[in-house]
Design a protein around this motif. Structure first.
Motif, PDB file in Angstrom:
ATOM      1  N   PHE A   1      -7.977   8.169   4.409  1.00 29.35           N
ATOM      2  CA  PHE A   1      -6.786   7.940   3.575  1.00 29.35           C
ATOM      3  C   PHE A   1      -5.533   8.503   4.241  1.00 29.35           C
ATOM      4  CE2 PHE A   1      -3.722   9.608   0.514  1.00 29.35           C
ATOM      5  CZ  PHE A   1      -3.387   8.443  -0.181  1.00 29.35           C
ATOM      6  N   GLU A   2      -4.490   7.686   4.285  1.00 27.84           N
ATOM      7  CA  GLU A   2      -3.176   8.103   4.745  1.00 27.84           C
ATOM      8  C   GLU A   2      -2.137   7.471   3.833  1.00 27.84           C
ATOM      9  OE1 GLU A   2      -2.274   7.433   8.808  1.00 27.84           O
ATOM     10  OE2 GLU A   2      -4.172   8.291   9.560  1.00 27.84           O
ATOM     11  N   ALA A   3      -1.247   8.305   3.295  1.00 26.82           N
ATOM     12  CA  ALA A   3      -0.233   7.797   2.377  1.00 26.82           C
ATOM     13  C   ALA A   3       0.666   6.762   3.041  1.00 26.82           C
ATOM     14  CB  ALA A   3       0.603   8.949   1.831  1.00 26.82           C
ATOM     15  N   SER A   4       0.878   6.917   4.332  1.00 28.67           N
ATOM     16  CA  SER A   4       1.751   5.976   5.040  1.00 28.67           C
ATOM     17  C   SER A   4       1.144   4.579   5.124  1.00 28.67           C
ATOM     18  CB  SER A   4       2.043   6.497   6.447  1.00 28.67           C
ATOM     19  OG  SER A   4       0.837   6.626   7.189  1.00 28.67           O
ATOM     20  N   GLU A   5      -0.162   4.467   4.885  1.00 27.72           N
ATOM     21  CA  GLU A   5      -0.833   3.172   4.959  1.00 27.72           C
ATOM     22  C   GLU A   5      -0.837   2.443   3.609  1.00 27.72           C
ATOM     23  OE1 GLU A   5      -2.040   1.604   7.654  1.00 27.72           O
ATOM     24  OE2 GLU A   5      -1.102   3.245   8.778  1.00 27.72           O
ATOM     25  N   LEU A   6      -0.327   3.077   2.570  1.00 22.71           N
ATOM     26  CA  LEU A   6      -0.271   2.418   1.264  1.00 22.71           C
ATOM     27  C   LEU A   6       0.698   1.246   1.323  1.00 22.71           C
ATOM     28  CD1 LEU A   6      -0.182   5.546  -1.090  1.00 22.71           C
ATOM     29  CD2 LEU A   6      -2.087   3.948  -0.802  1.00 22.71           C
ATOM     30  N   ARG A   7       0.272   0.112   0.765  1.00 19.19           N
ATOM     31  CA  ARG A   7       1.119  -1.059   0.739  1.00 19.19           C
ATOM     32  C   ARG A   7       1.856  -1.133  -0.604  1.00 19.19           C
ATOM     33  NH1 ARG A   7      -0.046  -0.394   5.246  1.00 19.19           N
ATOM     34  NH2 ARG A   7      -1.005  -1.909   6.688  1.00 19.19           N
ATOM     35  N   LYS A   8       3.079  -1.664  -0.569  1.00 15.28           N
ATOM     36  CA  LYS A   8       3.916  -1.708  -1.760  1.00 15.28           C
ATOM     37  C   LYS A   8       4.484  -3.108  -1.942  1.00 15.28           C
ATOM     38  CE  LYS A   8       6.122   1.672   0.194  1.00 15.28           C
ATOM     39  NZ  LYS A   8       5.088   2.221   1.098  1.00 15.28           N
ATOM     40  N   SER A   9       4.694  -3.468  -3.220  1.00 16.14           N
ATOM     41  CA  SER A   9       5.326  -4.755  -3.538  1.00 16.14           C
ATOM     42  C   SER A   9       6.026  -4.640  -4.886  1.00 16.14           C
ATOM     43  CB  SER A   9       4.283  -5.887  -3.589  1.00 16.14           C
ATOM     44  OG  SER A   9       3.397  -5.698  -4.677  1.00 16.14           O
ATOM     45  N   ALA A  10       6.998  -5.508  -5.105  1.00 18.19           N
ATOM     46  CA  ALA A  10       7.742  -5.522  -6.364  1.00 18.19           C
ATOM     47  C   ALA A  10       8.149  -6.947  -6.669  1.00 18.19           C
ATOM     48  CB  ALA A  10       8.967  -4.609  -6.279  1.00 18.19           C
ATOM     49  N   GLY A  11       8.205  -7.274  -7.975  1.00 22.75           N
ATOM     50  CA  GLY A  11       8.585  -8.625  -8.365  1.00 22.75           C
ATOM     51  C   GLY A  11       8.517  -8.795  -9.859  1.00 22.75           C
ATOM     52  N   VAL A  12       8.302 -10.020 -10.294  1.00 20.30           N
ATOM     53  CA  VAL A  12       8.225 -10.342 -11.711  1.00 20.30           C
ATOM     54  C   VAL A  12       6.918 -11.077 -11.983  1.00 20.30           C
ATOM     55  CG1 VAL A  12      10.713 -10.409 -12.086  1.00 20.30           C
ATOM     56  CG2 VAL A  12       9.515 -12.487 -11.353  1.00 20.30           C
ATOM     57  N   ALA A  13       6.422 -10.931 -13.235  1.00 17.81           N
ATOM     58  CA  ALA A  13       5.173 -11.600 -13.633  1.00 17.81           C
ATOM     59  C   ALA A  13       5.318 -12.105 -15.056  1.00 17.81           C
ATOM     60  CB  ALA A  13       3.991 -10.637 -13.530  1.00 17.81           C
ATOM     61  N   PHE A  14       4.659 -13.213 -15.340  1.00 24.43           N
ATOM     62  CA  PHE A  14       4.671 -13.802 -16.679  1.00 24.43           C
ATOM     63  C   PHE A  14       3.243 -14.082 -17.105  1.00 24.43           C
ATOM     64  CE2 PHE A  14       4.760 -17.572 -19.467  1.00 24.43           C
ATOM     65  CZ  PHE A  14       5.520 -17.034 -20.512  1.00 24.43           C
ATOM     66  N   TYR A  15       2.930 -13.709 -18.357  1.00 26.34           N
ATOM     67  CA  TYR A  15       1.586 -13.912 -18.914  1.00 26.34           C
ATOM     68  C   TYR A  15       1.709 -14.747 -20.190  1.00 26.34           C
ATOM     69  CZ  TYR A  15       0.765  -9.756 -16.028  1.00 26.34           C
ATOM     70  OH  TYR A  15       0.712  -8.847 -15.006  1.00 26.34           O
ATOM     71  N   TRP A  16       0.765 -15.653 -20.354  1.00 26.32           N
ATOM     72  CA  TRP A  16       0.738 -16.478 -21.561  1.00 26.32           C
ATOM     73  C   TRP A  16      -0.719 -16.714 -21.952  1.00 26.32           C
ATOM     74  CZ3 TRP A  16       1.733 -22.432 -21.770  1.00 26.32           C
ATOM     75  CH2 TRP A  16       1.657 -22.862 -23.117  1.00 26.32           C
TER      76      TRP A  16
END
Length: 787
Positions: free
Chosen positions: A737-752
């Protein structure tokens, strides 16, 4: 008295007596006579006999002045006549009437923003409808009320044209044509007298606001906050009062309001004069009345403290907290009145919480409304409030939550009402809205994890209304074919122990959609029990058996594909393995709903071990915690529908006995809708020598979502829009485990939650941290698959 005056008075007296005698003798005048006959004239639609039934006299009665007035009043009171007169011919009473016209047709057009069908129904009840009798006063009242309502909603240019057309046979046609015009917009809101807070701070409290500049209107047209409404203004003034009261200005007062209209009736100018007063603090608080619980217990429910700035909201919240606390002891209708004693000299407030608990209440009966598909017994076993027991607010609310968490319930509301004629009995009514619990379908679906699906299934989460869950499923997708069946009895015992029996067969060309480098055949089954520990937590224990067979993958040219990692595993452990699994776990669930929760948390801890006698002996363990926060509780003024959810997971698997390594088909994979969106499903983490995802033995992910309120009526019950931020990865081992290897993403999601295709999930990752060129998939969607 002079003689001339006396003689004149005598002459007048004689003339009056002679006139009265002559009138009494005349056969055509006066009301003081015996009625020998009654004749009705002037009727058109009514029968004369009908008119006679309303007269308070009959043939043979003597008609006096008072009796005549009573008869006229009785005919007018029927509402059938516009005019009534009584005449005399000898001893015959003539009843001369003019009937009210009948409404042949009634229409009101153009009222798009006021009334509608509800207005027409209300008018019909008041007598303005086809077939009713016409009353001009009702039409005038309607026109005045319509104009008043339009003015109250800012439509000052409204024009109301009322046409009453006379038709034959004493009928009329009423046509009301409304031209609404444009609603007046607020040009300026001016606040005068505020010294402690700026105009902008106070305007932020208002729902109404001044018109925005022309260049910004395309971005804000849907808000319509600049449209004047008297109701909205009164609401804003109440919000302004609360703003000051919650900041210690207990003497705050709105001294006057001026609403000015421009000459063209299009712009409104609001001027609000306020008197802020001084800021007050709390000097002390005490309790009075009938304190049925110890004072120390009451003090724990009070959130205000001596010396702090007075806040009406905090004081009312403390009173409600005390009332709710008493309701947990059976005092369902306890009244707690926070009394204030204001000391203007030192600017302090003394509080007295006056307690009137009333009588202790007992529940007479519990009823369910709307459960068309669910047995009454199935619902009653979720109750934590019982009939005949003392009322408990906590028990009633907990019962509502347990009902709402049932997968076949969409919404549950509860009402508590006093029993008429009793001071200590209440009825508890639960209003239910059920979801579609069962499906018999053959269809298609798509998910970013599995590609296109073709499936046939019989599933029911409320089989025959018992709450038992049945599932029979056959499925094929881009890389797998499977059949499975399961049966869950959530109340296998009366104590709430659940039992699930399941079996499956699965043939896969690859573990994940983007490839894994080998085929796998699996068959197995399990029996699992859930044992409740507390109201919110339970233990899980079960036994399972599974047999897996690894086959090498073949490429399009028919050549065998075997990665170095898979070849090493087969050399050391063989292609086939039968395992016997002990399944254990612990969970605690305080969510208010299973789907689209808005508060509470869900914690899951699992430890599964491939036990002695298995060809491969290894374990897997995971810990997942999901929590929901109402953002409005942190930031005043934000919508209660704005919810922050955080879902973190850590998982580990490793060998403990027989075998050299964990089989690749039980590795963890990351990426996709349920871990880190924006990356292909399973596309993160270690890869094999053929550059196929190989998974790892250590996983950590965190999904954060902010629920954004929408205009949809079903918002937060069957639909949800969120902004998300995901972080995580999978590693070959925990030591890697290395914190620098964590992947990140951001956006929007819709559920129905669709009625036919199950849950529809759509997400777009606007930001993806991709330092090592992982498999990125910004747009992901799925339907026909569950949470």
């Amino acid at each position: 008295m002079p003689v001339c005056v006396t003689r004149a008075f005598a002459v007048l007296l004689c003339l009056f007596a002679a006139s009265a005698w002559a009138q009494a003798q005349s056969p055509d005048s006066g009301y003081d006579f015996r009625v020998d006959d009654v004749r009705v004239v002037g009727v058109q639609r009514l029968e004369p006999g009908t008119v006679l039934t309303y007269l308070p006299l009959s043939v043979g009665d003597r008609l006096s002045e008072a009796r005549a007035q009573q008869s006229i009043r009785a005919l007018y009171d029927t509402g059938l006549f516009e005019n009534v007169a009584l005449q005399r011919e000898g001893n015959t009473l003539i009843v001369d009437v003019t009937e009210r016209p009948e409404i042949a047709s009634f229409s009101i057009e153009g009222n798009k923003n006021i009334g509608g069908d509800e207005l027409k129904d209300a008018l019909a009840q008041q007598g303005l409808a086809q077939g009713e009798l016409y009353k001009r006063s009702l039409v005038d009242q309607l026109e005045q009320e319509l104009r008043r309502q339009y003015y109250a909603n800012g439509y000052y240019s409204v024009d109301i044209d009322t046409q009453v057309k006379e038709l034959d046979n004493n009928r009329v046609a009423i046509d009301i044509d409304v031209t609404e015009g444009e609603v007046a917009s607020i040009k300026d809101i001016n606040i005068i007298g505020n010294e402690h807070f700026s105009d902008d701070e106070l305007r932020d409290v208002f729902e109404l606001e001044a018109s925005s500049p022309a260049y910004t209107r395309p971005l804000t047209f849907w808000r319509s906050r600049d449209r004047y409404s008297r109701e909205k203004l009164l609401g804003d003034l109440e919000s302004l009062n609360s703003f000051y009261q919650n900041r210690g200005y207990i003497r705050f007062n709105v001294s006057s309001i001026q609403v000015s209209l421009s000459p063209d009736n299009r712009n409104i100018f609001l001027t609000i004069n306020v008197d802020e007063g001084d800021q007050y603090t709390i000097s002390d608080y005490e309790f009075a009345g009938d304190m049925i619980v110890p004072q120390t217990s009451l003090q724990r429910l009070v959130t205000v403290e001596p010396g702090e700035i007075f806040s009406r909201g905090d004081v009312d919240a403390s009173a409600n907290s005390i009332s709710s606390g008493l309701a947990d002891f059976g005092y369902a209708f306890a009244d707690v009145d926070p009394l204030t004693r204001i000391n203007d000299e030192d600017k302090t407030v003394d509080l007295t919480f006056f307690i009137d608990p009333g009588k202790r209440a007992y529940v007479r009966q519990i009823t369910f409304n709307g459960n068309e598909k669910t047995n009454d017994e199935t619902l009653r076993r979720e109750m934590r409030q019982f009939e005949g027991a003392p009322f408990s607010r906590r028990g009633v609310e907990r019962s509502r939550t347990r009902l709402a968490r049932l997968p076949y319930m969409q919404d549950v509301q509860v009402n508590t009402e006093k029993v008429a004629g009793s001071e200590d009995l209440v009825d508890v009514d639960y209003d239910l809205t059920e979801r579609a619990a069962g499906t018999l379908q053959f269809g298609v679906g798509f998910s970013d994890a599995q590609g296109f699906l073709i499936n046939g299934s019989v599933s029911h989460s409320n089989f025959r209304g018992t709450g038992n869950r049945l599932s029979l499923r056959a499925e094929t997708n881009d890389y797998a074919k499977s059949v499975g069946a399961s049966w869950t009895d959530p109340y296998f015992t009366d104590e709430g122990v659940s039992r699930t029996i399941s079996a499956f067969y699965r043939n896969t060309d690859q573990l994940i959609r983007i490839g894994s480098g080998f085929d796998l055949n699996s068959v197995g089954g399990a029996v699992t029990f859930g044992l409740p520990i507390t109201e919110y937590s339970q233990l899980r224990a079960g036994l399972g058996v599974e047999r897996n067979e690894i086959n090498s993958a073949v490429n399009r040219d028919g050549e065998e594909q075997l990665s170095d990692e898979l070849a090493d595993f087969i050399d050391e452990n063989g292609k086939e393995a039968t395992t016997y699994e002990l399944q254990t776990g612990w969970s605690r669930d305080t969510r208010n709903r299973t789907f689209f929760a808005t508060r509470g948390s869900n914690t899951q801890f699992e430890f599964n071990i491939k036990g002695p006698g298995s060809d491969l002996e290894y374990y897997d363990t995971s810990f997942e915690h999901e929590r929901y926060f109402r953002v409005g509780a942190w930031v005043p003024g934000l919508s209660d529908k704005m919810v922050l959810s955080m879902d973190g997971r850590v998982a580990q698997t490793d060998v403990w006995g027989e075998g050299e390594d964990v089989p690749p088909y039980d590795n963890f994979f990351a990426g996709g809708a349920r871990s880190v969106r924006g990356y292909s499903n399973g596309g993160l983490g270690p890869r094999d020598s053929l550059d196929n995802p190989f998974g790892g033995q250590f996983l950590t992910t965190l999904q954060s979502e902010l629920v954004i309120p929408t205009f949809l009526e079903s918002d937060n019950k069957s639909t949800r829009l969120t902004a998300f931020y995901d972080i995580g990865n999978v590693y070959e081992d925990a030591s890697d485990f290395e914190a620098s290897e964590l992947r990140k993403s951001a956006g929007v999601a819709f559920y129905w939650f669709t009625p036919f295709f199950g849950l529809l999930r759509v997400s777009y990752a606007a930001y993806v941290d991709d330092p090592d060129n992982d498999d990125v998939d910004r747009f992901q969607f799925s339907f026909g698959v569950g949470l």
